[in-house]
Structures are given as C-alpha cells and as structure tokens.
Enzyme design. Structure first.
Site, PDB file in Angstrom:
ATOM      1  N   SER A 112      35.335  77.625  25.273  1.00 27.06           N
ATOM      2  CA  SER A 112      34.590  78.421  26.237  1.00 27.06           C
ATOM      3  C   SER A 112      35.434  78.722  27.469  1.00 27.06           C
ATOM      4  O   SER A 112      36.450  78.055  27.734  1.00 27.06           O
ATOM      5  CB  SER A 112      33.308  77.705  26.656  1.00 27.06           C
ATOM      6  OG  SER A 112      33.607  76.630  27.526  1.00 27.06           O
ATOM      7  N   ASN A 138      35.767  75.748  29.508  1.00 26.41           N
ATOM      8  CA  ASN A 138      36.646  74.681  29.021  1.00 26.41           C
ATOM      9  C   ASN A 138      37.995  74.641  29.723  1.00 26.41           C
ATOM     10  O   ASN A 138      38.707  73.624  29.647  1.00 26.41           O
ATOM     11  CB  ASN A 138      36.871  74.819  27.509  1.00 26.41           C
ATOM     12  CG  ASN A 138      35.683  74.398  26.678  1.00 26.41           C
ATOM     13  OD1 ASN A 138      35.531  74.832  25.538  1.00 26.41           O
ATOM     14  ND2 ASN A 138      34.814  73.559  27.238  1.00 26.41           N
ATOM     15  N   ASP A 160      29.631  71.196  18.765  1.00 26.50           N
ATOM     16  CA  ASP A 160      29.600  70.237  19.877  1.00 26.50           C
ATOM     17  C   ASP A 160      29.612  68.807  19.359  1.00 26.50           C
ATOM     18  O   ASP A 160      29.013  68.514  18.320  1.00 26.50           O
ATOM     19  CB  ASP A 160      28.341  70.489  20.719  1.00 26.50           C
ATOM     20  CG  ASP A 160      28.391  69.796  22.066  1.00 26.50           C
ATOM     21  OD1 ASP A 160      29.498  69.423  22.506  1.00 26.50           O
ATOM     22  OD2 ASP A 160      27.328  69.625  22.677  1.00 26.50           O
ATOM     23  N   ARG A 164      38.734  71.591  31.882  1.00 29.47           N
ATOM     24  CA  ARG A 164      39.032  70.275  31.330  1.00 29.47           C
ATOM     25  C   ARG A 164      40.427  69.817  31.777  1.00 29.47           C
ATOM     26  O   ARG A 164      41.231  70.630  32.241  1.00 29.47           O
ATOM     27  CB  ARG A 164      38.952  70.326  29.801  1.00 29.47           C
ATOM     28  CG  ARG A 164      37.537  70.533  29.278  1.00 29.47           C
ATOM     29  CD  ARG A 164      37.467  70.365  27.781  1.00 29.47           C
ATOM     30  NE  ARG A 164      36.102  70.482  27.295  1.00 29.47           N
ATOM     31  CZ  ARG A 164      35.722  70.224  26.056  1.00 29.47           C
ATOM     32  NH1 ARG A 164      36.624  69.825  25.160  1.00 29.47           N
ATOM     33  NH2 ARG A 164      34.458  70.347  25.692  1.00 29.47           N
TER      34      ARG A 164
END
Length: 265
Positions: A81, A84, A36, A87
C-alpha cells in the site's frame, strides 16, 4: 460485522467435498484479496517478519493455482500500500527484494499460463530497478486477456481517485473531454480501467476493514473476512470463501420479490 473463520463454515467437510459443493456457473469472475497477517504469522512462530512475507508468497502461488483449476480469470491483490512506505526502511528493502525475486521467478510462468501481469499504483515511487522489472513483465504479458493478475503496488484507493480526477481535469483543459462526466467515463481514468469490478473481496487475519483498497471499484462487491492469517490461507480456505460467496444474493440495489403497495416501512 461477523468475522468468518474456517471453523464457522462446513468445517467437517473435506477439500473434495467442498469442491463438489461449488457451482461452476456461480463462481466469481474477479476476486480481490487484502493479504494481511504475514507479520503476525511470523511473530507467532518466533520468526522474523520477512519469513511471514516469504510464506505469504507461497500462499499466493497456491491461490493462483486454485483459481486456474476453477477457471476464475481475474485476481487482484493488495501487495504494497501507499501507507506501507511508512514501515522501517529495512523491511521495505526486504519487501522490494521479495517482489524482485517473485517477478524473476514467475515471469516465465505468466507466459506459460498466458496470464497478464497488471501492476497498478504509483509505480514511479518504487526503486528504479524494481520499477524497471515491473514494467518489463507487464509489457511482456500485456497481450494476454483471458487471465489477469493485478498487483497493487504503492497503491491507495484515495490517491487513485485523486490521480484520475487530475488526469480528467487535464483532458478537460485541453478539450479532450467536456460536459458532465459519467461514471463510465470516469472509470476510464482509473488504473483498473481494463477490469470489471471485483465480485468478491477477501481479507485475511481477522481485520474487518478495507484499508484504502479499490474504494471506487468495490461499491457492490461482496465482502468476506476471515481470521485465518494470509500465509495459512491455502486451497481449503479458498474453497470455503467461494462457497460462502455462492450463498449470497447479489441484488445491486434491486429487490427480488414484488412489494405490496400496502407495505409500510
């Protein structure tokens, strides 16, 4: 829960001193990492987010090298993930391109190191070309067992458990399995069925949460949180994390001292 940073633990030691402080017999066998902080690393330098992801790949290569040096055989990384997918489309496209580039560049390295590339997650959601490459590299390295790099792609811990339950129900309906299900049987339906549970989970960037990663597998895993952003998580930070791990006493629910019958709560 405290967040550990490189300034908190043996900050005055050199990398060589940190290395000498490690007990080779007490190293974790399987480490999982939530990588991260790529976006924040880039933003802090006035760079586009993709620059942070590129630098994050450099950090990953360095971590793999350190693990090879220390003979830690299994690394599982949270690369993309299931969440994700929410996004911006442009960022997803760039991330898929980076994944393609990484696999194209590293597939020979996997062979040279006799390392298995094991992708887990809902891989069918990946773009067709990337999905094909992921399966190709996985098949090319499937026979290696001594070193394993597990990459979670389009992955979520809850969805993994749900998929396992549905597969188990299908086998129950067809008579392949019956009776009360044991933990051991259930684990065979998880995407990590070939792996032991992680000994250590590392999360970078100062966040102290699991984010839907390996929810079943980390029941007794040691957790290590650091404020260091992933692109800056290099050899020294790995050694500090491993030294911290070696200070832990892993009891798995047991006690290490006799308890007096007269003891009270």
């Amino acid at each position: 829960m405290d967040i550990t940073s490189s300034a908190d633990i043996q900050s005055e030691l050199t990398e060589q001193e940190l290395l000498l402080g490690l007990d080779a017999d007490q190293l974790p066998r399987h480490v999982a990492i939530i990588m991260d902080g790529n976006g924040r690393w880039a933003s802090g330098r006035g760079l586009p987010r993709i620059a942070g992801h590129r630098e994050g790949l450099a950090a990953l290569r360095e971590v793999i090298n350190v693990f090879d040096e220390l003979h830690i055989p299994m690394l599982t990384i949270y690369a993309f993930s299931h969440e994700n997918w929410n996004r911006p489309k442009a960022e997803i496209t760039l991330l898929m391109s980076l994944l393609d580039q990484f696999l194209q560049k590293e597939r020979q390295t996997f062979q040279d190191r006799k390392m298995r590339f094991l992708p887990i997650g809902r891989l069918h959601l990946l773009p067709d070309a990337v999905q094909a490459l992921v399966h190709e590299v996985a098949n090319e390295t499937a026979h290696y067992t001594d070193r394993i790099l597990t990459v979670a792609l389009s992955y979520g811990g809850r969805s993994e458990i749900l998929d396992a339950v549905n597969d188990l129900l299908d086998d129950s309906r067809t008579g392949k399995i019956s009776g009360p299900i044991t933990e051991s049987q259930f684990e065979h339906y998880l995407t990590t069925a070939d792996l032991p549970d992680p000994d250590l989970l590392i999360r970078t960037s100062g966040e102290a949460r699991i984010s839907n990663f390996l929810l079943w597998q980390i029941a007794y895993t040691e957790l290590y949180f650091t404020k260091v952003l992933w692109p800056d998580f290099r050899r020294r930070e790995v050694l500090i994390a491993l030294l911290d791990y070696q200070k832990r006493e892993r009891r798995f629910g047991r006690v290490t001292q006799a308890v007096s019958p007269q003891s009270t709560l």
